[in-house]
Design a protein around this motif. Sequence first.
Motif, PDB file in Angstrom:
ATOM      1  N   UNK A 124       0.809  -1.216   0.000  1.00 11.80           N
ATOM      2  CA  UNK A 124       0.000   0.000   0.000  1.00 11.80           C
ATOM      3  C   UNK A 124       0.842   1.265   0.000  1.00 11.80           C
ATOM      4  N   UNK A 125       2.089   1.173   0.430  1.00 12.84           N
ATOM      5  CA  UNK A 125       2.948   2.349   0.458  1.00 12.84           C
ATOM      6  C   UNK A 125       3.729   2.551  -0.817  1.00 12.84           C
ATOM      7  N   UNK A 126       3.755   1.542  -1.687  1.00 13.44           N
ATOM      8  CA  UNK A 126       4.541   1.657  -2.920  1.00 13.44           C
ATOM      9  C   UNK A 126       3.677   2.043  -4.116  1.00 13.44           C
ATOM     10  N   UNK A 127       2.419   1.596  -4.125  1.00 11.42           N
ATOM     11  CA  UNK A 127       1.506   1.978  -5.201  1.00 11.42           C
ATOM     12  C   UNK A 127       0.953   3.380  -4.943  1.00 11.42           C
ATOM     13  N   UNK A 128       0.287   3.935  -5.949  1.00  9.46           N
ATOM     14  CA  UNK A 128      -0.225   5.305  -5.859  1.00  9.46           C
ATOM     15  C   UNK A 128      -1.551   5.336  -5.108  1.00  9.46           C
ATOM     16  N   UNK A 129      -1.507   4.912  -3.880  1.00  6.90           N
ATOM     17  CA  UNK A 129      -2.640   4.919  -2.954  1.00  6.90           C
ATOM     18  C   UNK A 129      -3.813   4.104  -3.513  1.00  6.90           C
ATOM     19  N   UNK A 130      -5.006   4.368  -2.980  1.00  2.34           N
ATOM     20  CA  UNK A 130      -6.144   3.495  -3.261  1.00  2.34           C
ATOM     21  C   UNK A 130      -6.569   3.507  -4.725  1.00  2.34           C
ATOM     22  N   UNK A 131      -6.374   4.610  -5.430  1.00  2.00           N
ATOM     23  CA  UNK A 131      -6.762   4.638  -6.843  1.00  2.00           C
ATOM     24  C   UNK A 131      -6.070   3.513  -7.611  1.00  2.00           C
ATOM     25  N   UNK A 132      -4.769   3.381  -7.428  1.00  2.00           N
ATOM     26  CA  UNK A 132      -4.033   2.345  -8.149  1.00  2.00           C
ATOM     27  C   UNK A 132      -4.226   0.976  -7.505  1.00  2.00           C
ATOM     28  N   UNK A 133      -4.396   0.950  -6.188  1.00  2.00           N
ATOM     29  CA  UNK A 133      -4.637  -0.319  -5.506  1.00  2.00           C
ATOM     30  C   UNK A 133      -5.924  -0.963  -6.014  1.00  2.00           C
ATOM     31  N   UNK A 134      -6.970  -0.169  -6.194  1.00  2.00           N
ATOM     32  CA  UNK A 134      -8.231  -0.701  -6.718  1.00  2.00           C
ATOM     33  C   UNK A 134      -8.015  -1.322  -8.099  1.00  2.00           C
ATOM     34  N   UNK A 135      -7.210  -0.672  -8.929  1.00  2.00           N
ATOM     35  CA  UNK A 135      -6.918  -1.222 -10.258  1.00  2.00           C
ATOM     36  C   UNK A 135      -6.251  -2.587 -10.148  1.00  2.00           C
ATOM     37  N   UNK A 136      -5.316  -2.724  -9.204  1.00  2.00           N
ATOM     38  CA  UNK A 136      -4.621  -4.003  -9.027  1.00  2.00           C
ATOM     39  C   UNK A 136      -5.582  -5.064  -8.481  1.00  2.00           C
ATOM     40  N   UNK A 137      -6.458  -4.675  -7.555  1.00  2.00           N
ATOM     41  CA  UNK A 137      -7.450  -5.622  -7.035  1.00  2.00           C
ATOM     42  C   UNK A 137      -8.338  -6.147  -8.162  1.00  2.00           C
ATOM     43  N   UNK A 138      -8.752  -5.256  -9.055  1.00  2.00           N
ATOM     44  CA  UNK A 138      -9.608  -5.670 -10.170  1.00  2.00           C
ATOM     45  C   UNK A 138      -8.851  -6.570 -11.141  1.00  2.00           C
ATOM     46  N   UNK A 139      -7.598  -6.248 -11.397  1.00  2.00           N
ATOM     47  CA  UNK A 139      -6.780  -7.098 -12.261  1.00  2.00           C
ATOM     48  C   UNK A 139      -6.592  -8.480 -11.651  1.00  2.00           C
ATOM     49  N   UNK A 140      -6.308  -8.514 -10.352  1.00  2.00           N
ATOM     50  CA  UNK A 140      -6.115  -9.795  -9.674  1.00  2.00           C
ATOM     51  C   UNK A 140      -7.376 -10.649  -9.748  1.00  2.00           C
TER      52      UNK A 140
END
Length: 262
Positions: free
Chosen positions: A126-142
């Motif tokens: 969570x500290x390396x990605x661009x906060x929740x905006x990018x985290x949500x993208x990764x969650x959807x990809x996963x």
Amino acid sequence: MPQITTVTVGGARLTGRDVDAMAADPGAVHRFLTDDSQLRWLGPDKGVVHLSLAAVTNAVWDLAARQAGKPLWIEEPTSPDDVLGHAAVRRAVAPIGVATGEHCHNRVMFEQLFQAGAIDFCQLDTGRLASLNEIVAVLLLAARFDVPVCPHAGGVGLCEMVQHVSVLDYVAVSGDLTNRVTEYVDHLHEHFTDPCVVADTGAGSAYVLPDQPGYSTRMRPASVTRYRFPDGRYGATAGSAQADPGDELLPPAGRTAPASER
């Protein structure tokens, strides 16, 4: 290079030893590795020897687990940005899984890892990605590639953040807890106004849902004042006998901070 040398030396000392015997008494293995009259000048509780001991001892546990057919995954088996390398390792160690992601710096790397069939577990940070905006993208990809997300945590504030990510993944994206874990380290939570809490609620230990709004990352003013760089009190007095007159011990981590510090 010194660390690589000490890893090589330590590993050579275990060549030919029985894996089951080492797994049965890991303390004896540690004592054997640290009882070298020359290497002790460099360790064993500091520096290159300390790091190399971790590498060699981890390898012993890995061998024991593989022999017993028990490991769920191996973590970061090669350079974190080596997508094809991860894919090759995954093919070689199957059915043992491959986990990586804490060093992936954007959603594109995760997309490439997923598309290449390179990982079985996504350990986003969570500290390396661009906060929740990018985290949500990764969650959807996963979710699209059916890869469970097991967020990395442990550093200052990471545990406070990952609890939100895991809840979001379960409630709004995957709806599944199969093969999912959320990392936790029990230190430094006392510096946050809404520290994370892990408790056994009857079905095993787990994060307790936060009861305050936000990302749980607001730090206590006293901690910021003490550890701020470069003018914090801690840096000014560390390594000296000079007392820090305004520095009081922080209370144990709890769910709610005093109203004055929220």
